[in-house]
Design a protein around this motif. Structure first.
Motif, PDB file in Angstrom:
ATOM      1  N   THR A  72     -16.931  -0.267   3.564  1.00  0.00           N
ATOM      2  CA  THR A  72     -16.339   0.615   4.569  1.00  0.00           C
ATOM      3  C   THR A  72     -15.778  -0.193   5.733  1.00  0.00           C
ATOM      4  N   ILE A  73     -14.534   0.088   6.070  1.00  0.00           N
ATOM      5  CA  ILE A  73     -13.803  -0.620   7.125  1.00  0.00           C
ATOM      6  C   ILE A  73     -13.754   0.269   8.358  1.00  0.00           C
ATOM      7  N   LEU A  74     -14.153  -0.283   9.502  1.00  0.00           N
ATOM      8  CA  LEU A  74     -14.130   0.481  10.752  1.00  0.00           C
ATOM      9  C   LEU A  74     -12.908   0.078  11.564  1.00  0.00           C
ATOM     10  N   CYS A  75     -12.010   1.036  11.779  1.00  0.00           N
ATOM     11  CA  CYS A  75     -10.816   0.783  12.596  1.00  0.00           C
ATOM     12  C   CYS A  75     -11.129   1.085  14.049  1.00  0.00           C
ATOM     13  N   ALA A  76     -10.710   0.184  14.937  1.00  0.00           N
ATOM     14  CA  ALA A  76     -11.040   0.334  16.359  1.00  0.00           C
ATOM     15  C   ALA A  76      -9.844  -0.058  17.215  1.00  0.00           C
ATOM     16  N   ARG A  77      -9.715   0.623  18.349  1.00  0.00           N
ATOM     17  CA  ARG A  77      -8.719   0.218  19.323  1.00  0.00           C
ATOM     18  C   ARG A  77      -9.119  -1.129  19.917  1.00  0.00           C
ATOM     19  N   THR A  78      -8.164  -1.756  20.629  1.00  0.00           N
ATOM     20  CA  THR A  78      -8.502  -2.945  21.433  1.00  0.00           C
ATOM     21  C   THR A  78      -8.593  -2.570  22.915  1.00  0.00           C
ATOM     22  N   ALA A  79      -8.151  -1.370  23.245  1.00  0.00           N
ATOM     23  CA  ALA A  79      -8.063  -0.973  24.662  1.00  0.00           C
ATOM     24  C   ALA A  79      -9.442  -0.729  25.270  1.00  0.00           C
ATOM     25  N   ALA A 106     -24.289   3.607  14.096  1.00  0.00           N
ATOM     26  CA  ALA A 106     -24.361   4.818  13.259  1.00  0.00           C
ATOM     27  C   ALA A 106     -24.196   4.458  11.782  1.00  0.00           C
ATOM     28  N   MET A 107     -23.385   3.459  11.499  1.00  0.00           N
ATOM     29  CA  MET A 107     -23.211   3.033  10.098  1.00  0.00           C
ATOM     30  C   MET A 107     -24.473   2.343   9.587  1.00  0.00           C
ATOM     31  N   ARG A 108     -25.067   1.478  10.426  1.00  0.00           N
ATOM     32  CA  ARG A 108     -26.239   0.713   9.982  1.00  0.00           C
ATOM     33  C   ARG A 108     -27.451   1.606   9.783  1.00  0.00           C
ATOM     34  N   VAL A 109     -27.622   2.581  10.656  1.00  0.00           N
ATOM     35  CA  VAL A 109     -28.804   3.441  10.519  1.00  0.00           C
ATOM     36  C   VAL A 109     -28.722   4.255   9.224  1.00  0.00           C
ATOM     37  N   ARG A 110     -27.499   4.451   8.729  1.00  0.00           N
ATOM     38  CA  ARG A 110     -27.317   5.189   7.454  1.00  0.00           C
ATOM     39  C   ARG A 110     -27.127   4.231   6.266  1.00  0.00           C
ATOM     40  N   LYS A 111     -27.226   2.935   6.553  1.00  0.00           N
ATOM     41  CA  LYS A 111     -27.045   1.916   5.512  1.00  0.00           C
ATOM     42  C   LYS A 111     -25.690   2.026   4.806  1.00  0.00           C
ATOM     43  N   ILE A 112     -24.671   2.365   5.569  1.00  0.00           N
ATOM     44  CA  ILE A 112     -23.301   2.374   5.044  1.00  0.00           C
ATOM     45  C   ILE A 112     -22.830   0.923   4.955  1.00  0.00           C
ATOM     46  N   PRO A 113     -22.348   0.483   3.783  1.00  0.00           N
ATOM     47  CA  PRO A 113     -21.906  -0.914   3.657  1.00  0.00           C
ATOM     48  C   PRO A 113     -20.710  -1.187   4.570  1.00  0.00           C
ATOM     49  N   ILE A 114     -20.828  -2.151   5.459  1.00  0.00           N
ATOM     50  CA  ILE A 114     -19.750  -2.449   6.420  1.00  0.00           C
ATOM     51  C   ILE A 114     -18.984  -3.672   5.935  1.00  0.00           C
ATOM     52  N   LEU A 115     -17.711  -3.477   5.553  1.00  0.00           N
ATOM     53  CA  LEU A 115     -16.896  -4.642   5.167  1.00  0.00           C
ATOM     54  C   LEU A 115     -16.489  -5.415   6.418  1.00  0.00           C
ATOM     55  N   GLY A 116     -16.155  -4.673   7.488  1.00  0.00           N
ATOM     56  CA  GLY A 116     -15.783  -5.339   8.744  1.00  0.00           C
ATOM     57  C   GLY A 116     -15.021  -4.403   9.651  1.00  0.00           C
ATOM     58  N   VAL A 117     -14.605  -4.942  10.773  1.00  0.00           N
ATOM     59  CA  VAL A 117     -13.844  -4.184  11.768  1.00  0.00           C
ATOM     60  C   VAL A 117     -12.381  -4.610  11.713  1.00  0.00           C
ATOM     61  N   VAL A 118     -11.491  -3.640  11.797  1.00  0.00           N
ATOM     62  CA  VAL A 118     -10.055  -3.887  11.943  1.00  0.00           C
ATOM     63  C   VAL A 118      -9.665  -3.385  13.329  1.00  0.00           C
TER      64      VAL A 118
END
Ligand SMILES: Nc1ncnc2c1ncn2[C@@H]1O[C@H](COP(=O)(O)OP(=O)(O)OP(=O)(O)O)[C@@H](O)[C@H]1O
Ligand SMILES: C[C@H](N)[C@H](N)CCCCCC(=O)O
Ligand SMILES: [Mg+2]
Length: 212
Positions: A126-133, A146-158
């Protein structure tokens, strides 16, 4: 079987669809928007088809197309239907598949189930998209928690937006998360500018593709 990626975000409007289009184009992938709320303007699937130059067969049909551009749970209620979370099963396809949620991570699909619950069941990268602002540090770190507490696999942040070097760095450090890249805000947004931006700012190896 080819790889499936989930694209979520810290909020609605952060750029999930535009990044999804870039990834679909780079991977020659399928795209699936399970729940589309808001049909007046160009839908996410239509935007991806246009920006990725994807032929119709690569754009999988939405499971729910809801008229009102609001949270899916409410859009479904307005349309007199109810989203069945158990019906949301990633299709088995030959090509890579990019699946886009709706809004941010904790967006409700019903009055009891959010997209985060679905992503936890799917157990897909799962990829988390985030602003830079300004504001993104808090939003991104909260989303990662929130992702970690649900053990959602995190590929990374974009990141999507102009470079804000220290915000990107502190998110990576405190969030203990890989930054996959940053998609700049493009003055002209089209297939070619998106292809160039993805190529310049991302590494296909991070998406399981050996770059030749
Ligand atoms: N890299 C970019 N360059 C230029 N414009 C962008 C970029 N990323 C996003 N936008 C613009 O910002 C707006 C929101 O982008 P987008 O629709 O991708 O957000 P989203 O996170 O998918 O929203 P939703 O939660 O509604 O699905 C759109 O008008 C889009 O054209
Ligand atoms: C309508 C919009 N484009 C998205 N599809 C849905 C965003 C839901 C956001 C809900 C919320 O966080 O308040
Ligand atoms: Mg979108």
């Amino acid at each position: 079987m080819s790889q499936t990626f989930v694209v979520t975000g810290t909020d609605t409007g952060v750029g999930k669809t535009v990044f999804s289009a870039a990834l679909v184009q780079a991977l020659d992938a399928h795209y699936w928007k399970p729940v589309q709320s808001g049909l007046e303007e160009e839908t996410d699937s239509e935007l991806v088809a246009r920006l990725a130059g994807a032929e119709p067969v690569r754009i999988l049909p939405e499971a729910w197309k809801l008229k009102t551009p609001v949270s899916p749970h409410l859009a479904a209620q307005i349309d007199g239907v109810e989203i069945d979370p158990l019906a949301l099963v990633p299709p088995q396809v030959e090509r890579p598949l990019v699946i886009e949620g709706a809004g941010g991570l904790l967006v409700p699909l019903t009055r009891r189930v959010t997209y985060a619950d679905i992503f936890a069941r799917w157990q897909l990268p799962t990829i988390l998209c985030a602003r830079t602002a300004l504001g993104t540090i808090n939003h991104t770190l909260l989303s990662l928690e929130a992702m970690r507490v649900r053990k959602i696999p995190i590929l990374g942040v974009v990141f999507i937006g102009d470079e804000v070097r220290d915000s990107q760095a502190i998110i990576s450090e405190l969030g203990k998360v890989r930054v996959l890249g940053r998609l700049p805000k493009l003055n002209r947004l089209d297939t070619e500018t998106l292809r160039q931006a993805f190529s310049a700012h991302f590494d296909l190896n991070d998406f399981g593709v050996e770059e030749v």
